[in-house]
Design an enzyme around this catalytic site. Structure first.
Site, short mmCIF file in Angstrom:
data_model
loop_
_atom_site.label_atom_id
_atom_site.label_comp_id
_atom_site.label_asym_id
_atom_site.label_seq_id
_atom_site.Cartn_x
_atom_site.Cartn_y
_atom_site.Cartn_z
N SER A 1 10.28 -0.09 -9.58
CA SER A 1 9.89 -1.58 -9.40
C SER A 1 8.86 -2.24 -10.05
O SER A 1 8.12 -1.64 -10.36
CB SER A 1 9.80 -1.92 -8.06
OG SER A 1 9.20 -2.76 -7.45
N TYR B 1 5.79 1.98 -0.47
CA TYR B 1 6.46 1.81 -1.44
C TYR B 1 5.88 2.08 -2.25
O TYR B 1 6.12 2.48 -3.53
CB TYR B 1 7.01 0.25 -1.07
CG TYR B 1 8.44 0.13 -2.68
CD1 TYR B 1 9.77 0.45 -2.25
CD2 TYR B 1 7.46 -1.45 -3.33
CE1 TYR B 1 10.54 0.27 -2.87
CE2 TYR B 1 9.04 -1.82 -3.72
CZ TYR B 1 10.03 -0.70 -3.89
OH TYR B 1 11.27 -1.44 -5.01
#
Length: 336
Positions: A164, A177
């Site tokens: 990501s 995350y």
């Protein structure tokens, strides 16, 4: 005559670039591709893209019903697909690899897509949240790659890690995350170097927001409705979130080219570039963005996104369409 060191360095870089340009794209026709988190969201979009290019698929996810619907979707498109219900956070994945290899005839490509995302203030995220993120987003790709290594070495195969832009720039309210995605970006870089002598190519992609419908499966902390409101709205915005099918096409293209690392989407490229060129300015911008997000709640309780819907998020037509298209409405397993 001795050549200047800079000239020698430039010549070496040019030689490497030329060698890479001459390498043929990786042909996916007939390749055996294992995709974790393949039952919905981006995983399903990737499965459709790999299938359209002639690959034979093995989808792995925890929810058997979701896998069944995904397989029916893919077979309706003429794709050869098998499904395996398994938890990729299990400490031993050798049995899963053996089952996939036996039924599919081997493994050429390993795609790590299964993941979890928690949205909420740092003050409301517990150490368990961080551990959960690390287990699924970072340790699962590590364990599965190790388990599948003999298959990949025989095939001189490929590994695709879905990281990501949050693994390049820490985004406020996504601390757990981002920590896990920073870890898996580092894993991808290490594997790229260490597996190259075996003929294995590792590609790590760093997408920005994508319209996959997976926000409803996110773990929401803090002021649940407010947190889910900003998160789901951003994740379904056609301005900043890339369509899932287009994201999948770009991701598979990066694998086919053999890229080491690739940002996916304009916002991801912009953020990565800003971090590299102006880290202080980027940090200040993230701190400013944090001021615009909901303040912490008095409790650390969590809810799934689907439990924090409001009329604003529930009735978003783009969100509704994406959730239907990418099999997001039938369960609450891992958020791919």
């Amino acid at each position: 005559m001795r050549l200047p060191k800079r000239l020698l360095l430039a010549a070496g870089v040019a030689a490497l670039a030329g060698r890479r340009a001459l390498q043929a794209p990786y042909d996916l026709r007939g390749k055996r591709v294992l995709i974790t988190g393949g039952s919905r969201g981006l995983g399903l979009a990737l499965a459709r893209e790999f299938g359209a290019r002639g690959a034979r698929l093995a989808l792995v996810a925890r929810d058997g019903a979701e896998l069944g619907r995904a397989a029916a979707d893919l077979r309706g498109r003429g794709v050869e697909v098998l499904t395996f219900s398994a938890d990729v956070t299990a400490p031993d994945l050798a049995g899963l690899v053996a089952d996939v290899s036996a039924q599919l005839g081997g493994i050429d490509v390993l795609v790590h897509d299964a993941g979890v995302i928690q949205a909420g203030p740092f003050e409301n995220q517990t150490e368990e949240d961080f551990r959960d993120a690390m287990e699924l987003n970072a340790f699962a790709p590590l364990r599965l790659t190790r388990a599948a290594l003999p298959e990949l070495q025989r095939a001189k195969g490929r590994v695709l890690i879905i990281a990501s832009v949050g693994g390049k720039v820490a985004v406020p309210h996504l601390a757990a995350y981002s920590m896990s995605k920073f870890a898996v970006v580092g894993l991808g870089q290490a594997l790229r170097a260490e597996l190259a002598p075996s003929g294995i190519r590792v590609t790590t992609v760093c997408p920005g927001l994508m319209r996959t419908g997976s926000a409803r499966h996110a773990v929401i902390k803090g002021q649940h409705e407010k947190e889910y409101g900003w998160f789901a709205t951003a994740a379904n915005s056609p301005v900043i979130a890339l369509a899932a099918a287009e994201a999948a096409r770009r991701i598979v293209n990066a694998l086919v080219r053999g890229d080491a690392e690739a940002p996916i989407g304009g916002p991801a490229l912009l953020l990565r570039s800003a971090q590299a060129l102006a880290p202080q300015l980027t940090a200040d911008a993230m701190a400013l963005a944090n001021r615009l997000l909901p303040v912490p709640a008095a409790t650390d309780a969590s809810k799934r996104g689907s439990e924090a819907e409001t009329p604003v998020t529930r009735e978003n037509p783009i969100k509704q369409s994406t959730e239907r298209d990418f099999n997001e409405l039938g369960g609450a397993a891992d958020a791919g």
